[in-house]
Design a protein around this motif. Structure first.
Motif, PDB file in Angstrom:
ATOM      1  N   UNK A 294     121.253  88.145   4.409  1.00 48.17           N
ATOM      2  CA  UNK A 294     121.700  87.890   5.776  1.00 48.17           C
ATOM      3  C   UNK A 294     122.190  89.183   6.423  1.00 48.17           C
ATOM      4  N   UNK A 295     121.612  89.524   7.567  1.00 52.16           N
ATOM      5  CA  UNK A 295     121.979  90.755   8.257  1.00 52.16           C
ATOM      6  C   UNK A 295     123.456  90.789   8.635  1.00 52.16           C
ATOM      7  N   UNK A 296     123.997  89.650   9.119  1.00 49.18           N
ATOM      8  CA  UNK A 296     125.404  89.615   9.533  1.00 49.18           C
ATOM      9  C   UNK A 296     126.339  89.879   8.355  1.00 49.18           C
ATOM     10  N   UNK A 297     126.001  89.338   7.191  1.00 50.29           N
ATOM     11  CA  UNK A 297     126.834  89.542   6.013  1.00 50.29           C
ATOM     12  C   UNK A 297     126.718  90.988   5.555  1.00 50.29           C
ATOM     13  N   UNK A 298     125.511  91.535   5.592  1.00 46.48           N
ATOM     14  CA  UNK A 298     125.319  92.935   5.225  1.00 46.48           C
ATOM     15  C   UNK A 298     126.125  93.864   6.125  1.00 46.48           C
ATOM     16  N   UNK A 299     126.118  93.584   7.429  1.00 47.83           N
ATOM     17  CA  UNK A 299     126.882  94.399   8.375  1.00 47.83           C
ATOM     18  C   UNK A 299     128.383  94.255   8.125  1.00 47.83           C
TER      19      UNK A 299
ATOM     20  N   UNK B  86     133.479  96.423   5.847  1.00 44.08           N
ATOM     21  CA  UNK B  86     134.529  96.294   4.832  1.00 44.08           C
ATOM     22  C   UNK B  86     134.546  97.528   3.930  1.00 44.08           C
ATOM     23  N   UNK B  87     133.367  98.022   3.576  1.00 40.20           N
ATOM     24  CA  UNK B  87     133.278  99.235   2.753  1.00 40.20           C
ATOM     25  C   UNK B  87     133.877 100.422   3.502  1.00 40.20           C
ATOM     26  N   UNK B  88     133.589 100.520   4.792  1.00 37.54           N
ATOM     27  CA  UNK B  88     134.139 101.609   5.610  1.00 37.54           C
ATOM     28  C   UNK B  88     135.664 101.521   5.673  1.00 37.54           C
ATOM     29  N   UNK B  89     136.178 100.321   5.899  1.00 39.95           N
ATOM     30  CA  UNK B  89     137.629 100.140   5.964  1.00 39.95           C
ATOM     31  C   UNK B  89     138.280 100.550   4.648  1.00 39.95           C
ATOM     32  N   UNK B  90     137.695 100.114   3.539  1.00 37.77           N
ATOM     33  CA  UNK B  90     138.238 100.470   2.221  1.00 37.77           C
ATOM     34  C   UNK B  90     138.262 101.990   2.051  1.00 37.77           C
TER      35      UNK B  90
END
Length: 133
Positions: free
Chosen positions: A87-92, A97-101
């Motif tokens: 799912x594109x929305x979940x991937x985005x 989330x990875x960026x925030x971490x």
């Protein structure tokens, strides 16, 4: 003519002040806060969308409170969750989330203050009532 010139100069000064104020770079804290709210809202929108994929129901809950030390584990778990990658929305959302971490542990490490380490609060958040419109 003199009054018009005075008014024009005041308007220019006011607009300059507004532009300078709005162009100030965000602090680490303000960036982390804004991104965490954006991710939480995107996750909520994903869950309430009409065409929700069944795998979205299985995703870990994603309520983020950057003042809670457990948010780091919450972000790691969400990014590592193996389902819904198609799912594109979940991937985005995982990418945000990875960026925030990364921002929290690398760039803002010394700027953040964790007020709690209550992991249960991220699973069952007590949300304040919405402000009246």
């Amino acid at each position: 003519p003199f009054d018009k010139m005075k008014m024009l100069l005041r308007l220019i000064a006011l607009l300059s002040a507004v532009l300078l104020t709005s162009s100030a770079p965000p602090t680490c804290y303000s960036r982390v806060l804004a991104l965490s709210k954006e991710i939480t809202e995107s996750f909520r929108d994903l869950q309430t969308s009409g065409e929700m994929d069944p795998c979205v129901e299985t995703l870990p809950k994603l309520y983020l409170d950057i003042h809670n030390y457990c948010v780091l584990a919450k972000l790691r778990d969400f990014v590592a969750y193996p389902r819904c990658d198609r799912m594109l929305q979940v991937g985005a959302l995982k990418e945000k989330a990875r960026s925030l971490y990364t921002i929290m542990i690398s760039y803002c490490r010394r700027d953040l203050v964790f007020l709690t380490d209550d992991c249960n609060a991220l699973e069952n958040p007590v949300l304040s009532p919405a402000a009246p419109s």
